[in-house]
Scaffold this active site. Structure first.
Site, mmCIF file in Angstrom:
data_model
loop_
_atom_site.group_PDB
_atom_site.id
_atom_site.type_symbol
_atom_site.label_atom_id
_atom_site.label_comp_id
_atom_site.label_asym_id
_atom_site.label_seq_id
_atom_site.Cartn_x
_atom_site.Cartn_y
_atom_site.Cartn_z
ATOM 1 N N GLY A 1 0.810 -1.215 0.000
ATOM 2 C CA GLY A 1 0.000 0.000 0.000
ATOM 3 C C GLY A 1 0.844 1.265 0.000
ATOM 4 C CB THR A 2 3.870 2.252 1.904
ATOM 5 O OG1 THR A 2 3.248 2.002 3.172
ATOM 6 C CG2 THR A 2 4.773 3.466 2.015
ATOM 7 C CB CYS B 1 2.517 3.489 10.493
ATOM 8 S SG CYS B 1 1.975 2.335 9.255
HETATM 9 N N1 PLP Z 1 -2.982 3.017 3.595
HETATM 10 C C1 PLP Z 1 -3.757 2.653 4.628
HETATM 11 C C2 PLP Z 1 -5.113 3.262 4.778
HETATM 12 C C3 PLP Z 1 -3.307 1.697 5.549
HETATM 13 O O1 PLP Z 1 -4.080 1.355 6.569
HETATM 14 C C4 PLP Z 1 -2.012 1.131 5.358
HETATM 15 C C5 PLP Z 1 -1.476 0.157 6.329
HETATM 16 O O2 PLP Z 1 -1.527 0.350 7.519
HETATM 17 C C6 PLP Z 1 -1.240 1.551 4.266
HETATM 18 C C7 PLP Z 1 -1.758 2.487 3.401
HETATM 19 C C8 PLP Z 1 0.122 1.002 4.016
HETATM 20 O O3 PLP Z 1 0.068 -0.265 3.408
HETATM 21 P P1 PLP Z 1 1.324 -1.250 3.472
HETATM 22 O O4 PLP Z 1 1.426 -1.698 4.899
HETATM 23 O O5 PLP Z 1 0.986 -2.353 2.530
HETATM 24 O O6 PLP Z 1 2.520 -0.477 3.026
#
Ligand code: PLP
Length: 391
Positions: free
Chosen positions: A70-71, A325
Site C-alpha cells: 500500500g505504501t 505505523c
Molecule cells: N494506507 C492505509 C489506509 C493503511 O491502513 C495502510 C497500512 O496500515 C497503508 C496504506 C500502508 O500499506 P502497506 O502496509 O501495505 O505499506
C-alpha cells in the site's frame, strides 16, 4: 485463548494463500520476462494473479500494476501524478487531513520541494465532504487524494462525489482503498477514481505486495525506472510467489465478502453495544458515519488508551491505538484530532478491528473482561491524581 482484534494493522495469512505461495516458491521460479517454458509459467501465474486482483475491484487486468504494498502504491500515485503534471504548471496537491501517513507524508515531502499542498479536514463524524473539498480546489490542482475507508475509525468516504468535484477542477483523483478492499464492495467504475491503492496483507494475503489500479489514459510517471516490467510503469523482476498469494487472497475475498461483511458487522455491533452498555463513559468515534463492518473506535473516559491496550494484551486480547505505523510513538491520533475531538477523548481511544477468525465467543470474552479492566484503570488514575494533589 489469544484474541486478535487488530485486523486493520494486518491479517493472518489464509491457509490457501500459504499453500499457493509455498507451491509457487518451489515450482514457479522462472523470470516472468523470460521466453522459455519456466518463464512462461511465471508469466501465466502473474497474469492469473492480475486477473484475480482486477476482478476484486471491477477493473480491466491491464490497468492493475503490482507494487510492494500500500505504501508504494500511495507513493506511486502521488509522486507519479506530481511529476507527470509538473511541466503543465499544475503544482497544487490536495489530500484529506485523515489520510494514512503513506499519503500524508508524501504530499508533505512534495510540499517541502515547492508544491502547494492543501489538507481537507473531515467533519466531526470523520467524513470529508464534497463541499469541504471544493473549498480548496484551484485551477492548478493536479491531484486529489482521499482514502476510501479510514484505518482508525473505519469511516467510508463519499468517493464518487469527491472524485466528481476533483474532475470538475481538472484534477486527477486517487483513493487509498487499502482498508476497504476485501471488506466492502469496491468497484472502480462506481467510485469514479483514476487511481486506487490496495495492499495484500490487509485481506489475508502476504505482506509486501499490493497494487495500484491506473485508469487507462491517466498520466503518471513510473514508480521505478529500469526494465519493461509492469508495462514500463514499475521496473524490477516481479515477486511471482508473493503475487500468486495476492491473487489467491483476492479470489477468497471476492468469494467470502458478502457473508463475511454481514457476519463481521453483527459481531462489531455486538461488541460496540456491549461496551457502551457495560462500561459507563464510553463513546464511539465516527459512529454516525457509514463505516466498514469490522472496525470500531472507542474512547474510554478517564483512561489512557495505552494502559488499556496493555491490560487487554495481558488478558490475551490484541487491539491498537491508532495506526500500527504511528503506535509506539505516543503521538495522539491525527485522524481523531482532525475530527475535532477533545484531547482526552483522543488519548483514550482504542481501535478494535475484527476479521475472518473472529468469533462470537471471542467477543463475549472481551465484553466479560472489559468492565473490570476499565474500572481498575480508572481507580488507579483516580488514586494517582489524589496522590498528585498531596505532593
Ligand atoms: N494506507 C492505509 C489506509 C493503511 O491502513 C495502510 C497500512 O496500515 C497503508 C496504506 C500502508 O500499506 P502497506 O502496509 O501495505 O505499506
Amino acid at each position: 485463548m489469544r484474541i486478535y482484534l487488530d485486523h486493520n494493522a494486518t491479517t493472518p495469512v489464509a491457509p490457501e494463500v500459504v499453500s499457493a505461495v509455498a507451491e509457487a516458491l518451489r515450482a514457479t521460479f522462472g523470470n516472468a520476462s523470460s521466453v522459455h517454458v519456466p518463464g512462461q509459467q511465471a508469466r501465466t501465474a502473474l497474469d492469473d494473479a492480475r486477473a484475480s486482483v482486477a476482478a476484486l475491484i471491477g477493473a480491466p487486468p491491464g490497468e492493475v500494476v503490482f507494487t510492494s504494498g500500500g505504501t508504494e502504491a500511495d507513493n506511486f500515485a502521488v509522486r507519479g501524478v506530481a511529476e507527470a503534471y509538473e511541466v503543465s504548471g499544475r503544482r497544487h496537491l490536495v489530500a484529506s487531513a485523515i489520510e494514512h501517513e503513506a499519503v500524508l507524508n508524501t504530499v508533505k515531502a512534495l510540499g517541502r520541494r515547492g508544491w502547494a499542498v492543501s489538507l481537507v479536514p473531515p467533519d466531526g463524524s470523520g467524513v470529508v465532504s464534497p463541499d469541504a473539498l471544493a473549498a480548496v480546489l484551484r485551477d492548478d490542482t493536479a491531484l486529489v487524494s482521499v482514502m476510501h475507508a479510514n484505518n482508525e475509525t473505519g469511516v467510508v468516504q463519499p468517493i464518487a462525489e469527491l472524485a466528481a468535484r476533483a474532475h470538475r477542477a481538472g484534477a486527477i483523483f486517487h483513493t487509498d482503498a487499502v482498508q476497504s478492499v476485501g471488506k466492502i464492495p469496491v468497484d472502480v467504475g462506481v467510485l469514479g477514481a483514476d487511481l486506487l491503492s490496495l495492499s495484500g496483507h490487509k485481506f489475508h494475503g502476504p505482506k509486501g505486495v499490493g497494487a495500484l489500479w491506473i485508469r487507462k489514459g491517466t498520466k503518471l510517471a513510473p514508480a521505478m525506472t529500469g526494465g519493461r516490467q509492469e508495462r514500463g510503469r514499475r521496473a524490477g523482476t516481479e515477486n511471482v510467489p508473493a503475487l500468486v498469494g495476492l491473487g489467491v487472497a483476492a479470489r477468497l475475498a471476492r468469494e467470502t465478502l458478502t457473508v463475511e461483511r454481514a457476519r463481521l458487522a453483527a459481531l462489531r455491533d455486538r461488541l460496540e453495544h456491549g461496551v457502551l452498555a457495560a462500561v459507563p463513559g464510553t463513546a464511539v468515534n465516527g459512529a454516525v458515519a457509514a463505516r466498514v463492518p469490522n472496525t470500531t473506535n472507542l474512547s474510554f473516559e478517564g483512561v489512557e488508551a495505552e494502559s488499556l491496550l496493555i491490560a487487554l494484551d495481558l488478558e490475551g486480547i490484541a487491539v491498537s491505538t491508532g495506526s500500527a505505523c504511528s503506535s509506539g510513538t505516543l503521538e495522539p491520533s491525527h485522524v481523531l484530532r482532525a475530527m475535532g475531538l477533545t484531547p482526552h477523548r483522543v488519548q483514550s481511544a482504542l481501535r478494535f478491528s475484527l476479521g475472518a477468525g473472529t468469533t462470537d465467543t471471542e467477543i463475549a470474552r472481551v465484553l466479560e473482561v472489559m468492565p473490570s479492566l476499565v474500572a481498575r484503570l480508572r481507580s488507579l488514575a483516580g488514586a494517582g491524581a489524589r496522590a498528585g494533589l498531596r505532593e
